[in-house]
Write an enzyme that holds these catalytic residues in place. Structure first.
Site, PDB file in Angstrom:
ATOM      1  CE  LYS A  53     -33.293  -5.912   9.613  1.00  0.00           C
ATOM      2  NZ  LYS A  53     -33.974  -6.033  10.736  1.00  0.00           N
ATOM      3  CD  GLN A  97     -34.638  -6.577  14.060  1.00  0.00           C
ATOM      4  OE1 GLN A  97     -33.474  -6.041  13.297  1.00  0.00           O
ATOM      5  NE2 GLN A  97     -35.285  -7.989  13.997  1.00  0.00           N
ATOM      6  CG  ASP A 120     -37.314  -1.133  10.985  1.00  0.00           C
ATOM      7  OD1 ASP A 120     -36.907  -2.104  10.230  1.00  0.00           O
ATOM      8  OD2 ASP A 120     -37.222  -1.139  12.176  1.00  0.00           O
TER       9      ASP A 120
HETATM   10  N1  GUN Z   1     -38.579  -7.764  14.139  1.00  0.00           N
HETATM   11  C1  GUN Z   1     -39.268  -8.583  12.739  1.00  0.00           C
HETATM   12  N2  GUN Z   1     -39.069  -7.654  11.756  1.00  0.00           N
HETATM   13  C2  GUN Z   1     -38.819  -6.761  11.876  1.00  0.00           C
HETATM   14  C3  GUN Z   1     -38.359  -5.584  11.109  1.00  0.00           C
HETATM   15  O1  GUN Z   1     -38.737  -4.527   9.329  1.00  0.00           O
HETATM   16  N3  GUN Z   1     -37.889  -4.480  11.678  1.00  0.00           N
HETATM   17  C4  GUN Z   1     -37.888  -3.980  13.656  1.00  0.00           C
HETATM   18  N4  GUN Z   1     -36.525  -3.763  13.405  1.00  0.00           N
HETATM   19  N5  GUN Z   1     -37.673  -5.384  14.374  1.00  0.00           N
HETATM   20  C5  GUN Z   1     -38.163  -6.412  13.671  1.00  0.00           C
END
Ligand code: GUN
Length: 283
Positions: A53, A97, A120
């Protein structure tokens, strides 16, 4: 006949090119879009996701901040950092995350992120906005899936959609987005009786369960669109989805591969949300 494959890498490259152009316009106005990513612990998959990311941000001409904390960090430290990022006008997007270690109240952490920076789309206020049909941020994976369906010209109005998986991250927001496009949506999960009965009815089948190759070709309606959100590893350590690609591609009309399908689109839509947040600040 084998299915048409939606290439997530190619579509990502196209969308990221457009995002980089928009980022350059903002930069010329003195605003550099910035994403702050918080990782707690050493889960290898989470570490890779966060690294990807952050790298994607830099490549698209956006700034990124990465904060990594030990698995046993006091949650108060993370809450304090989120408060700092919330107050920092140079930061436009914040993500924590998931999953977080067990001693964290994950919901409380997500609620502590400013809804205006919640790229998110997991904050309750943003979940509510999506449910009401006026989203502020669309969760990245379902957003990426919608882009993929659009790119393949998959008809949505009146389509029978079956989503396998009811997570807050994928299944539930995916259902809201497809419902908003006038699909008829069924959400299946681990307790659903006769899963294949449902999946065989689907014009569009979205697999988001996290179980390697559990959707096989015999569970798919001929000509259906199959979207594979899963990222799993086989016993040999190879990446694979929730769909058994080899058998599914012989039945489906359109299919997404793993790797190179939904995964890259998730990151692309995170960039899109971060850029969108920065553009709102410029207004
Ligand atoms: N863990 C799995 N998918 C995601 C996501 O799209 N965002 C975040 N913050 N954690 C995740």
């Amino acid at each position: 006949m084998t299915a048409k494959i939606i290439d997530g890498n190619a579509l990502s490259a196209e969308v990221r090119g457009q995002l980089a152009e928009r980022a350059a316009v903002l930069k010329a106005k003195g605003i550099t879009p910035c994403l702050a990513a918080i990782l707690v612990g050493e889960d290898p998959a989470s570490a890779v996701y966060v690294r990807n990311k952050v790298a994607a941000c830099e490549k698209a001409g956006m700034r990124s901040i990465k904060d990594v904390y030990a698995v046993d960090v006091d949650p108060a430290v993370v809450f304090a950092r989120i408060a700092e990022l919330n107050a920092d006008p140079s930061v436009h997007g914040i993500l924590v995350q998931l999953p977080l270690p067990k001693h964290f109240d994950s919901a409380a952490v997500l609620e502590s992120i400013s809804p205006e920076k919640d790229v998110d789309g997991f904050h309750a206020e943003n979940v509510g906005a999506l449910m009401q049909g006026s989203p502020r941020f669309i969760p990245c994976t379902p957003y990426g899936v919608m882009k993929m369906l659009e790119s393949a010209n998959v008809p949505l109005k009146g389509a029978e959609v079956v989503i396998v998986g009811r997570s807050n991250i994928v299944g539930k927001p995916m259902a809201m987005l497809l419902l908003a496009q006038s699909c008829t949506v069924t959400i299946c999960h681990s307790q659903s009786k006769d899963l294949a009965f449902h999946t065989r009815r689907a014009d569009i089948l979205v697999a988001a369960v996290g179980r390697a190759k559990m959707i096989t070709g015999d569970m798919i309606k001929p000509g259906a669109t199959v979207i594979d959100v899963g990222i799993n590893r086989t016993a040999e350590g190879k990446l694979c989805g929730d769909v058994d690609f080899e058998s599914a591609k012989e039945v489906a009309g359109v299919i997404t591969p793993v790797p190179g399908g939904v995964g890259p689109m998730t990151i692309t839509m995170l960039l899109a949300n971060t850029l969108e947040a920065a553009e709102r600040c410029a207004k």
